[in-house]
Design a protein around this motif. Structure first.
Motif, PDB file in Angstrom:
ATOM      1  N   GLY A 158       0.834  -1.195   0.000  1.00 51.36           N
ATOM      2  CA  GLY A 158       0.000   0.000   0.000  1.00 51.36           C
ATOM      3  C   GLY A 158       0.867   1.243   0.000  1.00 51.36           C
ATOM      4  N   TYR A 159       0.249   2.387   0.181  1.00 52.65           N
ATOM      5  CA  TYR A 159       0.978   3.645   0.125  1.00 52.65           C
ATOM      6  C   TYR A 159       1.862   3.815   1.355  1.00 52.65           C
ATOM      7  N   GLU A 160       3.047   4.319   1.156  1.00 51.42           N
ATOM      8  CA  GLU A 160       3.975   4.595   2.246  1.00 51.42           C
ATOM      9  C   GLU A 160       4.363   6.068   2.206  1.00 51.42           C
ATOM     10  N   PHE A 161       4.245   6.750   3.335  1.00 53.98           N
ATOM     11  CA  PHE A 161       4.725   8.115   3.424  1.00 53.98           C
ATOM     12  C   PHE A 161       6.243   8.094   3.519  1.00 53.98           C
ATOM     13  N   PRO A 162       6.916   9.170   3.095  1.00 47.59           N
ATOM     14  CA  PRO A 162       8.380   9.222   3.283  1.00 47.59           C
ATOM     15  C   PRO A 162       8.716   9.187   4.773  1.00 47.59           C
ATOM     16  N   ARG A 163       9.914   8.699   5.096  1.00 49.51           N
ATOM     17  CA  ARG A 163      10.293   8.550   6.504  1.00 49.51           C
ATOM     18  C   ARG A 163      10.320   9.883   7.246  1.00 49.51           C
ATOM     19  N   TRP A 164      10.624  10.975   6.539  1.00 51.74           N
ATOM     20  CA  TRP A 164      10.720  12.278   7.196  1.00 51.74           C
ATOM     21  C   TRP A 164       9.349  12.893   7.457  1.00 51.74           C
ATOM     22  N   PHE A 165       8.284  12.354   6.847  1.00 52.86           N
ATOM     23  CA  PHE A 165       6.958  12.934   6.983  1.00 52.86           C
ATOM     24  C   PHE A 165       6.416  12.633   8.387  1.00 52.86           C
ATOM     25  N   PRO A 166       5.795  13.616   9.046  1.00 55.44           N
ATOM     26  CA  PRO A 166       5.369  13.392  10.443  1.00 55.44           C
ATOM     27  C   PRO A 166       4.235  12.384  10.610  1.00 55.44           C
ATOM     28  N   VAL A 167       3.451  12.133   9.567  1.00 56.40           N
ATOM     29  CA  VAL A 167       2.350  11.175   9.657  1.00 56.40           C
ATOM     30  C   VAL A 167       2.820   9.849   9.070  1.00 56.40           C
ATOM     31  N   GLN A 168       2.679   8.785   9.816  1.00 53.86           N
ATOM     32  CA  GLN A 168       3.070   7.459   9.349  1.00 53.86           C
ATOM     33  C   GLN A 168       1.912   6.494   9.525  1.00 53.86           C
ATOM     34  N   ILE A 169       1.849   5.484   8.678  1.00 55.97           N
ATOM     35  CA  ILE A 169       0.804   4.477   8.743  1.00 55.97           C
ATOM     36  C   ILE A 169       1.315   3.320   9.588  1.00 55.97           C
ATOM     37  N   VAL A 170       0.582   2.992  10.648  1.00 57.43           N
ATOM     38  CA  VAL A 170       0.964   1.882  11.516  1.00 57.43           C
ATOM     39  C   VAL A 170       0.272   0.633  10.995  1.00 57.43           C
ATOM     40  N   ARG A 171       1.053  -0.365  10.656  1.00 55.95           N
ATOM     41  CA  ARG A 171       0.499  -1.612  10.142  1.00 55.95           C
ATOM     42  C   ARG A 171       0.605  -2.683  11.227  1.00 55.95           C
ATOM     43  N   GLU A 172      -0.409  -3.482  11.322  1.00 57.84           N
ATOM     44  CA  GLU A 172      -0.385  -4.594  12.265  1.00 57.84           C
ATOM     45  C   GLU A 172       0.553  -5.675  11.716  1.00 57.84           C
ATOM     46  N   GLU A 173       1.230  -6.367  12.597  1.00 56.96           N
ATOM     47  CA  GLU A 173       2.141  -7.426  12.158  1.00 56.96           C
ATOM     48  C   GLU A 173       1.382  -8.645  11.647  1.00 56.96           C
TER      49      GLU A 173
END
Length: 148
Positions: free
Chosen positions: A92-107
């Motif tokens: 799926g879509y991934e934000f850049p590492r420097w972006f303050p909003v990140q998507i948390v994915r379940e393991e």
């Protein structure tokens, strides 16, 4: 005085967004009875209908064509972006590492994690897998506690 009017504007804006969203959903249902086949074109047509109606109601008949164009562009563009974000890569879509909003994915799914935790408690996993499972379980518990 502007502070006293701000809540009224916020409520009116929310009501307008809700009314247009409900009208868009109703128009989608009227246009196409197969929700799985709805693409950007169907959303653009529904957006044009809602945009024309909203512009006509607010500014008169002369503004209906401009409202239809704005509604079609907004709804079709939003659907095209949503479709692109859904299918971007395997994860799926991934934000850049420097972006303050990140998507948390379940393991993994909750039932799989609980089953692995049960195997770890019974000693059926290697020490490394057991440590990894206990760590994933602790993170899952912390996220779950934060929601409730």
């Amino acid at each position: 005085r502007p502070q006293a009017v701000a809540p009224t504007h916020a409520v009116a804006g929310a009501a307008n967004v809700g009314a247009c969203g409900a009208a868009h959903a109703t128009t989608l249902e009227a246009l196409d009875r197969r929700p799985d086949a709805r693409g950007a074109t169907t959303h653009a047509v529904a957006g044009a209908c809602v945009g024309a109606g909203a512009a006509w109601a607010r500014f008169g008949r002369r503004a209906a064509m401009a409202g239809a164009a704005c509604g079609a562009a907004a709804a079709g563009g939003a659907r095209a972006c949503a479709t692109a974000l859904e299918g971007a890569g395997e994860e799926g879509y991934e934000f850049p590492r420097w972006f303050p909003v990140q998507i948390v994915r379940e393991e993994g799914r909750e039932d799989e994690l609980l089953a692995r935790m049960g195997r770890a408690q019974r000693g059926e996993l290697s020490a490394e897998d057991e440590a990894r499972t206990r760590d994933a379980y602790a993170r899952w518990k912390m996220r779950r506690a934060g929601r409730g």
